[in-house]
Each structure stands twice: as structure tokens, then as C-alpha cells.
Design a protein around this motif. Structure first.
Motif, PDB file in Angstrom:
ATOM      1  N   VAL A 120       0.620  -1.201   0.597  1.00 18.37           N
ATOM      2  CA  VAL A 120      -0.178  -0.276   0.165  1.00 18.37           C
ATOM      3  C   VAL A 120       0.709   1.088   0.060  1.00 18.37           C
ATOM      4  O   VAL A 120       1.663   1.704   1.054  1.00 18.37           O
ATOM      5  N   THR A 121       0.496   2.482  -1.305  1.00 16.86           N
ATOM      6  CA  THR A 121       1.091   3.396  -0.611  1.00 16.86           C
ATOM      7  C   THR A 121      -0.318   4.401  -0.459  1.00 16.86           C
ATOM      8  O   THR A 121      -0.726   4.186  -1.639  1.00 16.86           O
ATOM      9  N   TRP A 122       0.158   5.591  -0.189  1.00 18.96           N
ATOM     10  CA  TRP A 122      -1.266   6.026   1.182  1.00 18.96           C
ATOM     11  C   TRP A 122      -0.849   7.278   1.270  1.00 18.96           C
ATOM     12  O   TRP A 122       0.140   7.066   1.762  1.00 18.96           O
ATOM     13  N   GLN A 123      -1.471   8.333   0.685  1.00 20.71           N
ATOM     14  CA  GLN A 123      -1.175  10.007   0.975  1.00 20.71           C
ATOM     15  C   GLN A 123      -2.077  10.227   2.201  1.00 20.71           C
ATOM     16  O   GLN A 123      -3.350   9.871   1.842  1.00 20.71           O
ATOM     17  N   THR A 124      -2.109  11.259   2.467  1.00 24.05           N
ATOM     18  CA  THR A 124      -2.667  12.189   3.266  1.00 24.05           C
ATOM     19  C   THR A 124      -2.141  13.808   3.629  1.00 24.05           C
ATOM     20  O   THR A 124      -1.165  13.369   4.053  1.00 24.05           O
ATOM     21  N   LEU A 125      -3.493  14.468   3.905  1.00 25.84           N
ATOM     22  CA  LEU A 125      -2.911  16.018   4.319  1.00 25.84           C
ATOM     23  C   LEU A 125      -3.186  15.715   5.360  1.00 25.84           C
ATOM     24  O   LEU A 125      -4.499  15.598   5.678  1.00 25.84           O
ATOM     25  N   SER A 126      -2.277  16.308   6.675  1.00 27.10           N
ATOM     26  CA  SER A 126      -2.717  16.967   8.396  1.00 27.10           C
ATOM     27  C   SER A 126      -2.503  18.092   7.800  1.00 27.10           C
ATOM     28  O   SER A 126      -1.498  18.845   7.394  1.00 27.10           O
ATOM     29  N   LYS A 127      -3.940  18.889   8.767  1.00 28.26           N
ATOM     30  CA  LYS A 127      -4.070  20.902   8.050  1.00 28.26           C
ATOM     31  C   LYS A 127      -3.909  21.104   9.691  1.00 28.26           C
ATOM     32  O   LYS A 127      -3.465  22.506  10.275  1.00 28.26           O
ATOM     33  N   SER A 128      -3.369  20.095  10.396  1.00 25.21           N
ATOM     34  CA  SER A 128      -3.487  20.786  12.271  1.00 25.21           C
ATOM     35  C   SER A 128      -2.164  19.784  13.060  1.00 25.21           C
ATOM     36  O   SER A 128      -2.510  18.524  12.835  1.00 25.21           O
ATOM     37  N   THR A 129      -2.240  20.614  13.611  1.00 22.77           N
ATOM     38  CA  THR A 129      -1.281  18.860  15.615  1.00 22.77           C
ATOM     39  C   THR A 129      -2.292  17.853  15.327  1.00 22.77           C
ATOM     40  O   THR A 129      -1.604  17.015  15.515  1.00 22.77           O
ATOM     41  N   ASP A 130      -3.055  18.418  16.185  1.00 19.23           N
ATOM     42  CA  ASP A 130      -4.355  17.933  16.141  1.00 19.23           C
ATOM     43  C   ASP A 130      -4.315  16.681  15.757  1.00 19.23           C
ATOM     44  O   ASP A 130      -4.703  15.441  15.819  1.00 19.23           O
ATOM     45  N   THR A 131      -4.588  16.243  13.827  1.00 22.83           N
ATOM     46  CA  THR A 131      -4.697  15.572  13.332  1.00 22.83           C
ATOM     47  C   THR A 131      -3.629  15.084  12.753  1.00 22.83           C
ATOM     48  O   THR A 131      -4.050  14.035  12.840  1.00 22.83           O
ATOM     49  N   THR A 132      -2.376  15.580  12.928  1.00 21.85           N
ATOM     50  CA  THR A 132      -0.949  14.691  12.759  1.00 21.85           C
ATOM     51  C   THR A 132      -1.300  13.087  13.614  1.00 21.85           C
ATOM     52  O   THR A 132      -0.663  12.213  13.824  1.00 21.85           O
ATOM     53  N   GLY A 133      -1.786  13.911  15.405  1.00 23.75           N
ATOM     54  CA  GLY A 133      -2.135  13.121  16.050  1.00 23.75           C
ATOM     55  C   GLY A 133      -2.955  11.930  16.068  1.00 23.75           C
ATOM     56  O   GLY A 133      -2.720  10.872  16.697  1.00 23.75           O
ATOM     57  N   GLN A 134      -3.653  12.295  15.791  1.00 22.97           N
ATOM     58  CA  GLN A 134      -5.270  11.342  15.381  1.00 22.97           C
ATOM     59  C   GLN A 134      -4.915  10.718  14.453  1.00 22.97           C
ATOM     60  O   GLN A 134      -5.104   9.457  14.861  1.00 22.97           O
ATOM     61  N   ILE A 135      -4.155  10.672  13.581  1.00 22.18           N
ATOM     62  CA  ILE A 135      -3.061   9.413  12.098  1.00 22.18           C
ATOM     63  C   ILE A 135      -2.639   8.336  13.329  1.00 22.18           C
ATOM     64  O   ILE A 135      -2.357   7.484  12.929  1.00 22.18           O
ATOM     65  N   GLY A 136      -1.400   9.549  13.946  1.00 21.06           N
ATOM     66  CA  GLY A 136      -0.635   8.256  15.227  1.00 21.06           C
ATOM     67  C   GLY A 136      -1.360   7.232  15.817  1.00 21.06           C
ATOM     68  O   GLY A 136      -1.052   6.352  15.919  1.00 21.06           O
ATOM     69  N   VAL A 137      -2.517   7.483  16.709  1.00 21.51           N
ATOM     70  CA  VAL A 137      -3.630   6.930  17.078  1.00 21.51           C
ATOM     71  C   VAL A 137      -4.083   6.091  16.324  1.00 21.51           C
ATOM     72  O   VAL A 137      -4.166   5.116  17.007  1.00 21.51           O
ATOM     73  N   PRO A 184       3.221  -7.847   3.633  1.00 19.88           N
ATOM     74  CA  PRO A 184       2.937  -8.297   5.684  1.00 19.88           C
ATOM     75  C   PRO A 184       2.682  -7.173   6.993  1.00 19.88           C
ATOM     76  O   PRO A 184       2.135  -7.554   7.375  1.00 19.88           O
ATOM     77  N   LEU A 185       3.052  -5.979   6.165  1.00 21.97           N
ATOM     78  CA  LEU A 185       2.564  -4.756   7.115  1.00 21.97           C
ATOM     79  C   LEU A 185       1.149  -4.148   6.885  1.00 21.97           C
ATOM     80  O   LEU A 185       0.357  -3.588   7.508  1.00 21.97           O
ATOM     81  N   GLU A 186       0.327  -4.423   5.814  1.00 19.76           N
ATOM     82  CA  GLU A 186      -0.690  -3.807   5.527  1.00 19.76           C
ATOM     83  C   GLU A 186      -1.788  -3.423   6.535  1.00 19.76           C
ATOM     84  O   GLU A 186      -2.803  -2.734   6.334  1.00 19.76           O
ATOM     85  N   TYR A 187      -2.052  -4.133   7.315  1.00 17.20           N
ATOM     86  CA  TYR A 187      -3.088  -4.257   8.597  1.00 17.20           C
ATOM     87  C   TYR A 187      -2.799  -2.954   9.778  1.00 17.20           C
ATOM     88  O   TYR A 187      -3.375  -2.542   9.903  1.00 17.20           O
ATOM     89  N   LEU A 188      -1.828  -2.698   9.291  1.00 20.88           N
ATOM     90  CA  LEU A 188      -0.958  -1.160  10.151  1.00 20.88           C
ATOM     91  C   LEU A 188      -2.071  -0.087   9.473  1.00 20.88           C
ATOM     92  O   LEU A 188      -2.065   0.798  10.048  1.00 20.88           O
ATOM     93  N   MET A 189      -2.578  -0.245   8.217  1.00 23.48           N
ATOM     94  CA  MET A 189      -3.061   0.527   7.797  1.00 23.48           C
ATOM     95  C   MET A 189      -4.502   0.969   7.458  1.00 23.48           C
ATOM     96  O   MET A 189      -5.399   1.599   7.057  1.00 23.48           O
ATOM     97  N   GLU A 190      -5.741   0.193   8.064  1.00 24.05           N
ATOM     98  CA  GLU A 190      -6.858  -0.851   8.246  1.00 24.05           C
ATOM     99  C   GLU A 190      -7.167   0.910   9.422  1.00 24.05           C
ATOM    100  O   GLU A 190      -6.748   1.400  10.385  1.00 24.05           O
ATOM    101  N   ASN A 191      -8.328   1.708   9.122  1.00 30.04           N
ATOM    102  CA  ASN A 191      -8.643   2.064   8.902  1.00 30.04           C
ATOM    103  C   ASN A 191      -8.078   4.027   8.999  1.00 30.04           C
ATOM    104  O   ASN A 191      -8.436   5.098   9.670  1.00 30.04           O
ATOM    105  N   LEU A 192      -6.944   4.126   8.508  1.00 33.71           N
ATOM    106  CA  LEU A 192      -6.504   5.130   7.657  1.00 33.71           C
ATOM    107  C   LEU A 192      -7.002   5.450   6.304  1.00 33.71           C
ATOM    108  O   LEU A 192      -7.337   6.787   6.448  1.00 33.71           O
ATOM    109  N   LYS A 193      -7.286   4.782   5.448  1.00 29.45           N
ATOM    110  CA  LYS A 193      -7.570   4.870   4.783  1.00 29.45           C
ATOM    111  C   LYS A 193      -9.267   5.558   4.593  1.00 29.45           C
ATOM    112  O   LYS A 193      -9.521   5.416   4.875  1.00 29.45           O
TER     113      LYS A 193
END
Length: 155
Positions: free
Chosen positions: A5-22, A146-155
Motif C-alpha cells: 500500500v502507498t497512501w497519502q493524506t494531508l494533515s492541516k493541524s498538529t491534532d490531525t497528525t496526532g490522530q493519524i498516529g492514534v 506483510p504490514l498492510e494491517y497497519l493501514m486499516e482505518n486510516l484510508k
């Protein structure tokens, strides 16, 4: 490494960046290696704060720029955060990192990985942070199959 998987997303705030991490942290199982690529101030520590929270750690997250590594705990699992920015050679820390790779109770996050590239597994999630403006970051995820499961609920 075969890219799953290759995926991109735009984060417009530190809160959003943190939420992507969560969200990513919620998917951690242990044994993963995550490489963070960015210039200084790119949002890596903000992302790791969210990652640790999603992982289940209540530890205070700070940049390991001066200490080289930090460990955050969640039950029997650990999140090891390495930052090689200030080192000219990895030395003993590379051996420590090498011993942790593959441990099913440890997830590893590495910043400024050039010094330890030969220690890192080819099957790792790489996240590139590109600064657009003061608050906006483009995050690009390059994830092996092998790590695609990490991307679940992100896209």
C-alpha cells in the motif's frame, strides 16, 4: 520488499497528525518497524505522541533527539523510539536496535535512519512528512504487504 500500500493524506493541524498516529497505534501488534522521514519540525514527535496513545501507553512522549531513544510501555508491550539525528555513527545503539528487531513484544520507531539502514528490516512501514506550511503536512505511507494491517482505518 514488495509494496502493498502507498497512501497519502494531508494533515492541516498538529491534532490531525496526532490522530493519524492514534489510528495507526491502534493497529500495532508488536514486532513492527516504522521509519519516519522528515526535516526538523516536520511533525514526527507529534505523530509518535498519537502512536503511543493508540498503542495504549500513558507515558509522556518527548522527542529523543538528545537521549537517542525512549521507551513507552503498554502492558507487556513496548514502543521503542529512536532518533539518530545527533549521531555521526550509530555504534552501540545500532546493536541495541538490531537486538530489538523481530521481538514480538516491541514496536520500533526510527527517525533519521540513515546510520542504521543496514540494521532495519526491508519489511518496514515508512512514513514521509512533507511540510506544506506552518500547520499543514503531507504524510506519505509506504507499506509492505506483510504490514498492510497497519493501514486499516486510516484510508
Amino acid at each position: 520488499m514488495s509494496i502493498g500500500v502507498t497512501w497519502q493524506t494531508l494533515s492541516k493541524s498538529t491534532d490531525t497528525t496526532g490522530q493519524i498516529g492514534v489510528h495507526l497505534g491502534n493497529n500495532l501488534r508488536g514486532g513492527e518497524v516504522i521509519e519516519l522521514v522528515s526535516d526538523l519540525g516536520g511533525g514526527k514527535t507529534t505523530f509518535v505522541r498519537g502512536l503511543a496513545r493508540g498503542f495504549g501507553s500513558s507515558d509522556k512522549v518527548a522527542s529523543p533527539s538528545f537521549t537517542i531513544s525512549k521507551v513507552y510501555k503498554s502492558g507487556e508491550s513496548e514502543l521503542h523510539h529512536f532518533d539518530f539525528y545527533r549521531l555521526h555513527e550509530a555504534g552501540i545503539v545500532a546493536r541495541e536496535l538490531d537486538e530489538l528487531v523481530g521481538d514480538e513484544h516491541v514496536t520500533i520507531v526510527v527517525e533519521w535512519a540513515d546510520l542504521v539502514r543496514d540494521v532495519l528490516p526491508t519489511s518496514r512501514l515508512t512514513i514521509k512528512f512533507k511540510t506544506i506550511d506552518e500547520d499543514t503536512r503531507l504524510l506519505e505511507f509506504v507499506c509492505p504487504k506483510p504490514l498492510e494491517y497497519l493501514m486499516e482505518n486510516l484510508k
